[in-house]
Design an enzyme around this catalytic site. Structure first.
Site, short mmCIF file in Angstrom:
data_model
loop_
_atom_site.label_atom_id
_atom_site.label_comp_id
_atom_site.label_asym_id
_atom_site.label_seq_id
_atom_site.Cartn_x
_atom_site.Cartn_y
_atom_site.Cartn_z
CG HIS A 41 -2.21 -0.78 1.00
ND1 HIS A 41 -3.27 -0.41 0.64
CD2 HIS A 41 -2.29 -1.82 1.05
CE1 HIS A 41 -4.40 -1.20 0.50
NE2 HIS A 41 -3.55 -2.24 0.51
CG ASP A 89 -0.44 -3.99 2.38
OD1 ASP A 89 -0.63 -3.15 3.41
OD2 ASP A 89 0.20 -3.56 1.39
CB SER A 183 2.04 1.57 6.23
OG SER A 183 0.82 1.90 6.91
N1 LIG Z 1 -3.52 1.65 13.58
C1 LIG Z 1 -3.64 1.31 12.32
C2 LIG Z 1 -3.04 1.90 11.04
C3 LIG Z 1 -1.38 1.56 10.89
C4 LIG Z 1 -0.82 2.38 9.80
C5 LIG Z 1 -1.34 3.67 9.16
C6 LIG Z 1 -2.53 3.86 9.68
N2 LIG Z 1 -3.27 5.18 9.18
C7 LIG Z 1 -3.13 5.54 7.96
N3 LIG Z 1 -2.39 5.29 6.88
N4 LIG Z 1 -2.67 5.85 6.10
C8 LIG Z 1 -3.31 6.91 6.35
N5 LIG Z 1 -3.68 8.30 5.86
C9 LIG Z 1 -4.29 8.98 6.27
N6 LIG Z 1 -4.73 8.98 7.69
C10 LIG Z 1 -4.49 8.02 8.36
N7 LIG Z 1 -4.73 7.79 9.71
C11 LIG Z 1 -4.73 8.84 10.55
C12 LIG Z 1 -4.28 9.84 10.28
C13 LIG Z 1 -4.49 11.23 11.24
C14 LIG Z 1 -5.29 10.88 12.43
C15 LIG Z 1 -5.93 9.61 12.44
O1 LIG Z 1 -6.85 9.48 13.62
C16 LIG Z 1 -5.56 8.65 11.62
C17 LIG Z 1 -3.63 6.92 7.81
C18 LIG Z 1 -3.26 3.15 10.68
#
Ligand SMILES: NCc1cccc(Nc2n[nH]c3ncnc(Nc4cccc(O)c4)c23)c1
Length: 232
Positions: A41, A89, A183
């Site tokens: 991803h 992924d 990630s």
């Molecule tokens: N906890 C699981 C996990 C693992 C890896 C990546 C992610 N999140 C994200 N991966 N890509 C993203 N693009 C935009 N926003 C995102 N999450 C986000 C950003 C700011 C505040 C919030 O509460 C959540 C993510 C979530």
């Protein structure tokens, strides 16, 4: 990483920062001298450009003895990976040359036995991903310890509602959690990489959406075949 702490500098010498135009995009880790494992991803918004891989780093900006940016010769997303779900992924990156191994740059072994990590096992995950909900990004590597939760609990209809396959695993996400930019990093249990961070629902720090990882053991044969097939 939400509500974690700064990692001890260079004590996770396998950690990689996947970068575009000098910006951290995703985590990854060194699985062989010329190979980094990450998440497919991570290539979604790269518009076909190849990453650069930063190894030997603790701070993303300050000069450090063994910090070095490597060019990538080729990127191999798992053939089953796609933008619509979290399946397969994984992304393998072949570096332009073998990484110079030293105290700050080292390979991390990954699990090859396809058996679930027991629930409640405490594992650790690290990354340069966002550290709060306003999306603040750290300069220094962060880490957090998280307990594994069973696939049954993670698949409950109030959690990920049956979408967690046998090739995935979960950790508790109450408060402390992975987040945007983490990630591709490794979930390390007992010194061995058991999983690769996947964004899943992209939610961070909400106990109703446990963190999801691609389990590595089921993909050992694919990893070996790609490394064997590519030149060098
Ligand atoms: N906890 C699981 C996990 C693992 C890896 C990546 C992610 N999140 C994200 N991966 N890509 C993203 N693009 C935009 N926003 C995102 N999450 C986000 C950003 C700011 C505040 C919030 O509460 C959540 C993510 C979530």
């Amino acid at each position: 990483i939400l509500r974690g702490s700064e990692a001890r500098p260079h004590l996770k010498p396998y950690m990689a920062s996947l970068q575009l135009d000098g910006q951290h995009v995703c985590g990854g880790f060194l699985i062989a001298e010329q190979w980094v494992l990450s998440a497919a991803h991570c290539t979604e918004e790269t518009d076909g450009k190849l990453f650069q891989v930063l190894l030997g780093a603790h701070s993303l900006t300050e000069p450090e003895p063994h910090k070095r940016l490597y060019q990538v010769r080729a990127q191999f997303p798992h053939p089953g990976s796609n933008i619509h779900n979290n399946k397969d992924d994984l992304l393998l990156l072949q570096l332009e040359e073998k990484a110079e191994l030293n105290t700050d740059v080292r390979v991390l072994p990954f699990q090859r036995e396809d058996r679930d990590v027991a629930a409640d096992t405490v594992c650790e995950v690290a990354g340069w991903g966002t550290i709060d909900h306003s999306g603040r990004r750290p300069d220094k590597l962060q880490q957090v310890q998280r307990p594994v939760i069973s696939r049954d609990v993670c698949n409950h209809r109030t959690r990920h509602d049956g979408t967690i396959t046998q090739n995935m695993m979960c950790t508790d996400s109450r408060r402390k959690d992975t987040c945007k930019g983490d990630s591709g990093g490794p979930l390390v249990c007992g010194g061995v990489a058991e999983g690769v961070v996947t964004a899943g629902s992209r939610v961070c720090g909400n106990y109703k959406k446990p963190a999801i990882y691609t389990r590595i053991a089921p993909y050992a044969a694919w990893i070996d075949s790609v490394m064997a097939s590519a030149d060098g």
